[in-house]
Design a protein around this motif. Structure first.
Motif, PDB file in Angstrom:
ATOM      1  N   GLU A  43       0.843  -1.200   0.000  1.00 45.78           N
ATOM      2  CA  GLU A  43       0.000   0.000   0.000  1.00 45.78           C
ATOM      3  C   GLU A  43       0.877   1.249   0.000  1.00 45.78           C
ATOM      4  OE1 GLU A  43      -2.550   1.969   3.456  1.00 45.78           O
ATOM      5  OE2 GLU A  43      -3.444   0.099   2.723  1.00 45.78           O
ATOM      6  N   GLU A  44       1.955   1.205   0.790  1.00 52.08           N
ATOM      7  CA  GLU A  44       2.767   2.411   0.936  1.00 52.08           C
ATOM      8  C   GLU A  44       4.141   2.067   1.515  1.00 52.08           C
ATOM      9  OE1 GLU A  44       2.006   6.443   3.356  1.00 52.08           O
ATOM     10  OE2 GLU A  44       1.172   4.704   4.347  1.00 52.08           O
ATOM     11  N   VAL A  45       5.146   2.792   1.040  1.00 52.26           N
ATOM     12  CA  VAL A  45       6.485   2.714   1.629  1.00 52.26           C
ATOM     13  C   VAL A  45       6.812   4.088   2.187  1.00 52.26           C
ATOM     14  CG1 VAL A  45       8.952   2.448   1.153  1.00 52.26           C
ATOM     15  CG2 VAL A  45       7.318   0.880   0.105  1.00 52.26           C
ATOM     16  N   THR A  46       7.173   4.134   3.461  1.00 47.01           N
ATOM     17  CA  THR A  46       7.555   5.392   4.084  1.00 47.01           C
ATOM     18  C   THR A  46       9.073   5.424   4.198  1.00 47.01           C
ATOM     19  OG1 THR A  46       5.518   5.324   5.354  1.00 47.01           O
ATOM     20  CG2 THR A  46       7.199   6.887   6.090  1.00 47.01           C
ATOM     21  N   TYR A  47       9.677   6.270   3.382  1.00 43.91           N
ATOM     22  CA  TYR A  47      11.127   6.434   3.375  1.00 43.91           C
ATOM     23  C   TYR A  47      11.444   7.762   2.724  1.00 43.91           C
ATOM     24  CZ  TYR A  47      16.079   5.758   2.776  1.00 43.91           C
ATOM     25  OH  TYR A  47      17.424   5.924   2.852  1.00 43.91           O
ATOM     26  N   PRO A  48      12.337   8.561   3.243  1.00 46.03           N
ATOM     27  CA  PRO A  48      13.109   8.328   4.476  1.00 46.03           C
ATOM     28  C   PRO A  48      12.258   8.548   5.726  1.00 46.03           C
ATOM     29  CG  PRO A  48      13.602  10.482   3.550  1.00 46.03           C
ATOM     30  CD  PRO A  48      12.650   9.815   2.605  1.00 46.03           C
ATOM     31  N   THR A  49      12.777   8.085   6.837  1.00 50.06           N
ATOM     32  CA  THR A  49      12.131   8.286   8.136  1.00 50.06           C
ATOM     33  C   THR A  49      13.114   9.035   9.031  1.00 50.06           C
ATOM     34  OG1 THR A  49      12.979   6.203   9.012  1.00 50.06           O
ATOM     35  CG2 THR A  49      10.836   6.119   7.894  1.00 50.06           C
ATOM     36  N   ARG A  50      12.709   9.290  10.263  1.00 50.28           N
ATOM     37  CA  ARG A  50      13.596   9.992  11.204  1.00 50.28           C
ATOM     38  C   ARG A  50      14.851   9.171  11.491  1.00 50.28           C
ATOM     39  NH1 ARG A  50       8.804  10.757  14.183  1.00 50.28           N
ATOM     40  NH2 ARG A  50       9.556   9.187  15.623  1.00 50.28           N
ATOM     41  N   ASN A  51      14.748   7.851  11.340  1.00 44.84           N
ATOM     42  CA  ASN A  51      15.882   6.979  11.637  1.00 44.84           C
ATOM     43  C   ASN A  51      16.619   6.636  10.348  1.00 44.84           C
ATOM     44  OD1 ASN A  51      14.279   7.094  13.851  1.00 44.84           O
ATOM     45  ND2 ASN A  51      14.312   4.919  14.296  1.00 44.84           N
ATOM     46  N   LYS A  52      17.907   6.856  10.349  1.00 49.26           N
ATOM     47  CA  LYS A  52      18.744   6.595   9.181  1.00 49.26           C
ATOM     48  C   LYS A  52      18.689   5.108   8.803  1.00 49.26           C
ATOM     49  CE  LYS A  52      23.337   8.286   7.920  1.00 49.26           C
ATOM     50  NZ  LYS A  52      23.160   9.598   7.332  1.00 49.26           N
ATOM     51  N   GLY A  53      18.470   4.835   7.525  1.00 44.37           N
ATOM     52  CA  GLY A  53      18.481   3.446   7.066  1.00 44.37           C
ATOM     53  C   GLY A  53      17.255   2.643   7.441  1.00 44.37           C
ATOM     54  N   VAL A  54      16.187   3.326   7.873  1.00 45.23           N
ATOM     55  CA  VAL A  54      14.957   2.630   8.277  1.00 45.23           C
ATOM     56  C   VAL A  54      13.804   3.074   7.382  1.00 45.23           C
ATOM     57  CG1 VAL A  54      13.244   2.370  10.132  1.00 45.23           C
ATOM     58  CG2 VAL A  54      15.689   2.335  10.669  1.00 45.23           C
ATOM     59  N   ALA A  55      13.011   2.102   6.961  1.00 45.06           N
ATOM     60  CA  ALA A  55      11.812   2.383   6.171  1.00 45.06           C
ATOM     61  C   ALA A  55      10.645   1.618   6.778  1.00 45.06           C
ATOM     62  CB  ALA A  55      12.013   1.952   4.721  1.00 45.06           C
ATOM     63  N   TYR A  56       9.436   2.069   6.463  1.00 42.76           N
ATOM     64  CA  TYR A  56       8.222   1.348   6.857  1.00 42.76           C
ATOM     65  C   TYR A  56       7.521   0.906   5.589  1.00 42.76           C
ATOM     66  CZ  TYR A  56       9.014   3.711  11.290  1.00 42.76           C
ATOM     67  OH  TYR A  56       9.577   4.182  12.445  1.00 42.76           O
ATOM     68  N   VAL A  57       7.132  -0.361   5.563  1.00 45.27           N
ATOM     69  CA  VAL A  57       6.378  -0.883   4.422  1.00 45.27           C
ATOM     70  C   VAL A  57       5.011  -1.316   4.934  1.00 45.27           C
ATOM     71  CG1 VAL A  57       6.263  -2.675   2.646  1.00 45.27           C
ATOM     72  CG2 VAL A  57       8.459  -1.634   3.222  1.00 45.27           C
ATOM     73  N   THR A  58       3.963  -0.736   4.359  1.00 46.03           N
ATOM     74  CA  THR A  58       2.590  -1.097   4.728  1.00 46.03           C
ATOM     75  C   THR A  58       1.986  -1.911   3.600  1.00 46.03           C
ATOM     76  OG1 THR A  58       2.385   0.942   6.004  1.00 46.03           O
ATOM     77  CG2 THR A  58       0.333  -0.211   5.438  1.00 46.03           C
ATOM     78  N   PHE A  59       1.494  -3.087   3.943  1.00 48.81           N
ATOM     79  CA  PHE A  59       0.856  -3.981   2.973  1.00 48.81           C
ATOM     80  C   PHE A  59      -0.646  -3.770   2.981  1.00 48.81           C
ATOM     81  CE2 PHE A  59       4.839  -6.100   4.017  1.00 48.81           C
ATOM     82  CZ  PHE A  59       5.304  -6.447   2.760  1.00 48.81           C
ATOM     83  N   GLU A  60      -1.290  -4.147   1.879  1.00 50.04           N
ATOM     84  CA  GLU A  60      -2.747  -4.063   1.828  1.00 50.04           C
ATOM     85  C   GLU A  60      -3.379  -5.168   2.662  1.00 50.04           C
ATOM     86  OE1 GLU A  60      -4.082  -3.875  -2.212  1.00 50.04           O
ATOM     87  OE2 GLU A  60      -2.973  -2.018  -2.587  1.00 50.04           O
TER      88      GLU A  60
END
Length: 96
Positions: A43-60
């Motif tokens: 559904e969505e990839v959140t990158y960049p984030t506040r944390n270096k080298g970290v992403a959030y992946v949201t699935f449907e």
């Protein structure tokens, strides 16, 4: 439809600074949609984030989260990356 947090995983080990953020987000989307990575519709990839080298992946679908967490050894591979990057995939939580 499950709450967003239960459909999200935290990805650590994203190669920082090698490519533009949008390109990296695309590469992550492709990686986690592939069946060989036990993925599913993203559904969505959140990158960049506040944390270096970290992403959030949201699935449907929450089932995709469980499949992705079960897979050992996620390797982010793309011709635009100089080498495969090992990723650590964990359940979403507020404090990474």
């Amino acid at each position: 439809r499950a709450a967003k947090s239960t459909r999200t995983v935290v990805i650590a080990g994203v190669p920082d600074g090698l490519l533009q953020d949008e390109i990296l987000a695309d590469i992550l989307t492709i990686h986690f949609q592939k069946s060989r990575n036990n993925g599913g519709d993203v559904e969505e990839v959140t990158y960049p984030t506040r944390n270096k080298g970290v992403a959030y992946v949201t699935f449907e679908d929450q089932a995709a989260v469980e499949r992705v967490l079960r897979k050992d050894g996620h390797q982010l591979e793309d011709r635009r990356l100089s080498q495969p990057c090992p990723l650590r995939v964990t359940r979403y939580c507020e404090n990474v």
